[in-house]
Write an enzyme that holds these catalytic residues in place. Structure first.
Site, PDB file in Angstrom:
ATOM      1  N   TYR A   1     -23.255  24.682  25.614  1.00 11.31           N
ATOM      2  CA  TYR A   1     -22.760  24.079  26.862  1.00 11.31           C
ATOM      3  C   TYR A   1     -21.231  23.953  26.874  1.00 11.31           C
ATOM      4  CZ  TYR A   1     -27.418  23.157  28.593  1.00 11.31           C
ATOM      5  OH  TYR A   1     -28.694  23.312  29.074  1.00 11.31           O
TER       6      TYR A   1
ATOM      7  N   CYS B   1     -33.047  16.256  22.524  1.00  9.67           N
ATOM      8  CA  CYS B   1     -32.654  17.522  23.141  1.00  9.67           C
ATOM      9  C   CYS B   1     -32.945  18.644  22.154  1.00  9.67           C
ATOM     10  CB  CYS B   1     -31.160  17.481  23.446  1.00  9.67           C
ATOM     11  SG  CYS B   1     -30.551  18.997  24.209  1.00  9.67           S
TER      12      CYS B   1
HETATM   13  C1  G6P Z   1     -31.497  23.798  27.576  1.00  2.91           C
HETATM   14  C2  G6P Z   1     -31.264  22.336  27.508  1.00  2.91           C
HETATM   15  C3  G6P Z   1     -32.303  21.561  28.184  1.00  2.91           C
HETATM   16  C4  G6P Z   1     -32.566  22.114  29.546  1.00  2.91           C
HETATM   17  C5  G6P Z   1     -32.927  23.558  29.505  1.00  2.91           C
HETATM   18  C6  G6P Z   1     -32.995  24.188  30.877  1.00  2.91           C
HETATM   19  O1  G6P Z   1     -31.982  24.293  26.492  1.00  2.91           O
HETATM   20  O2  G6P Z   1     -30.980  21.858  26.252  1.00  2.91           O
HETATM   21  O3  G6P Z   1     -31.871  20.237  28.267  1.00  2.91           O
HETATM   22  O4  G6P Z   1     -33.600  21.411  30.150  1.00  2.91           O
HETATM   23  O5  G6P Z   1     -32.090  24.284  28.745  1.00  2.91           O
HETATM   24  O6  G6P Z   1     -33.777  25.314  30.830  1.00  2.91           O
HETATM   25  P1  G6P Z   1     -34.318  26.042  32.114  1.00  2.91           P
HETATM   26  O7  G6P Z   1     -35.289  27.048  31.664  1.00  2.91           O
HETATM   27  O8  G6P Z   1     -34.923  24.964  32.986  1.00  2.91           O
HETATM   28  O9  G6P Z   1     -33.114  26.641  32.781  1.00  2.91           O
END
Ligand code: G6P
Length: 435
Positions: free
Chosen positions: A254, A170
């Site tokens: 988060y 991640c």
């Molecule tokens: C974060 C998370 C990722 C996720 C992303 C979503 O940084 O750590 O796991 O996929 O954001 O980003 P988005 O641009 O798709 O909203």
């Protein structure tokens, strides 16, 4: 000697970033072949990304062969590393994961709460099939998974798939380290953060720069909002002095969903009523990115990719592959099986943790017992994750209902039932195990 990487979900707008990662690391990770794989619905995007990736490689002047295909089994022949970055049901499904909970006054987020549960239910069976293929076709390959919810998916695979060479990654720990480095005006290699917890629920327990403990200094900066490691998909609301001082650890972005639930819900409900949820924002960002990717003259990753929340995920993924390949024994943060690293959690639980990276995979660094302040919530979240995996495997209504009602963002038996009913119906095309 050949070194082949297969990228499943290759038509993703994120792919140029991982291609750049391979180009930058070519000397230490000399990839000879990259194959991008996608499904019929992603054919057009796959083609655009494939052409663009070839231009990037040509511009860089590295001898990497790049191809793309819709045939996963063919692609896996001879693979040394496989990465997965798929979104089962696409952005339409994501929008439902966000909108349906919000319509019941509950946080709608693609990796947390009700939305996260259903993303896991859709994703786990597909990843199981991918693992099955890997085990049959290229059993020595490492699967590096960044498909969300990355921790839950990785745990499901390590528990139930016969292919055990699976590691989850991640960008959040990576972003946290980089922000501290920026704040201290040093390189990220000089920063160490002891991570404890699970994916998207990880805490930075202590922070060091060149061996010096700077945890309190970082907390002070967080209090004054002078450091912000939120990804593009999360608007930082800041943390109160009282919370951070009592916690004494770094929360990850988060955690806002859990510890500032009402404020986040209010903000998300307003967006949902006015301009739509994150899925809609991402749709626009993607549209613009693909217009750029189609331009013949573009041969480098555009800056606008940073508008995606997952920006820099590929640094985590490429660093991991490079260290496995070279048996580097350096320390990286990964999602891997606990096996006693945190004695308060089951051995087969997947945790997000610092590990020594070897050619045989990650060796997690012991953490010891959880600090009392977070022990309860971490155990609760892990128990919830186990329920989600159970539901994904069984396809039983009761199992998904149990997971829904026990999630701290739901915890209401009537609302949980409505959410399960509506989300099962909305996603039924992608939930064969429930039909
Ligand atoms: C974060 C998370 C990722 C996720 C992303 C979503 O940084 O750590 O796991 O996929 O954001 O980003 P988005 O641009 O798709 O909203």
């Amino acid at each position: 000697m050949s070194l082949k990487v297969v990228i499943i979900g290759g038509g993703s707008s994120y792919t140029p970033e991982i291609i750049e990662g391979f180009i930058h690391r070519y000397n230490s990770f000399p990839v000879t072949d990259i194959t991008l794989v996608d499904i019929e619905a992603g054919k057009e995007k796959l083609e655009i990304i494939g052409q663009f990736a070839r231009r990037m490689i040509q511009k860089a002047g590295v001898p990497i062969e790049l191809d793309w295909t819709l045939n996963r089994q063919d692609a896996l022949l001879g693979a040394d590393f496989v990465t997965t970055q798929i979104r089962v049901g696409g952005l339409i499904a994501r929008e439902k994961d966000e909108r349906i909970p919000l319509s019941h006054g509950v946080i709608g987020q693609e990796t947390n709460g009700a939305g996260g549960i259903f993303k896991a239910l859709r994703t786990i069976p597909v990843l199981m099939e991918i693992c099955h293929d890997i085990q049959q076709i290229c059993p020595n390959a490492w699967l590096i998974n960044f498909t969300n919810p990355a921790g839950i998916v990785t745990e499901a695979l390590l528990k139930y798939s016969t292919h055990k060479k699976v590691i989850g990654v991640c960008n959040i720990p990576f972003n946290m380290k980089n922000s501290v480095a920026e704040m201290m005006n040093c390189s990220a290699n000089e920063v160490q953060i002891e991570f404890v917890g699970m994916n998207h629920f990880v805490f930075g327990k202590r922070v060091w720069v060149n061996g010096q403990d700077i945890t309190d200094r970082v907390l002070q900066k967080l209090i004054h909002q002078e450091v912000d490691y939120s990804p593009a998909n999360i608007v930082s609301l800041g943390w109160s002095k009282e919370f951070l001082q009592a916690l004494g650890m770094l929360p990850n972005p988060y955690h806002q969903y859990y510890f500032q639930r009402d404020s986040v819900l209010e903000k998300d409900l307003q967006a949902y009523r006015e301009n739509g949820t994150r899925a809609e924002v991402v749709r626009k960002v993607e549209k613009e990115l693909f217009i750029q990717y189609m331009k013949e003259e573009l041969n480098e990753k555009p800056k606008e990719l940073e508008n995606r929340g997952g920006a820099y995920y590929s640094d985590a993924a490429c660093s991991l592959m490079t260290s496995i390949y070279n048996n580097s024994e350096d320390i990286q943060t990964v999602n891997t099986q606990n096996n006693g690293t945190i004695p308060d959690l089951p051995n087969d639980a997947v945790i997000e943790v610092n590990a020594v990276i070897t050619r045989d995979g990650p060796r997690p660094i012991a953490i010891g017992q959880l600090p009392p302040s977070i022990k309860g919530i971490i155990q609760q979240m892990k128990a919830f994750e186990e329920l989600v995996i159970q539901a994904a495997m069984s396809g039983q209504y009761n199992d998904v209902y149990q997971a829904m009602v026990m999630n701290p963002l739901v915890q209401n038996e009537g609302v949980a039932r409505q959410l399960v009913d509506e989300l099962l119906e909305a996603h039924k095309e992608f939930l064969p195990q429930f039909n």
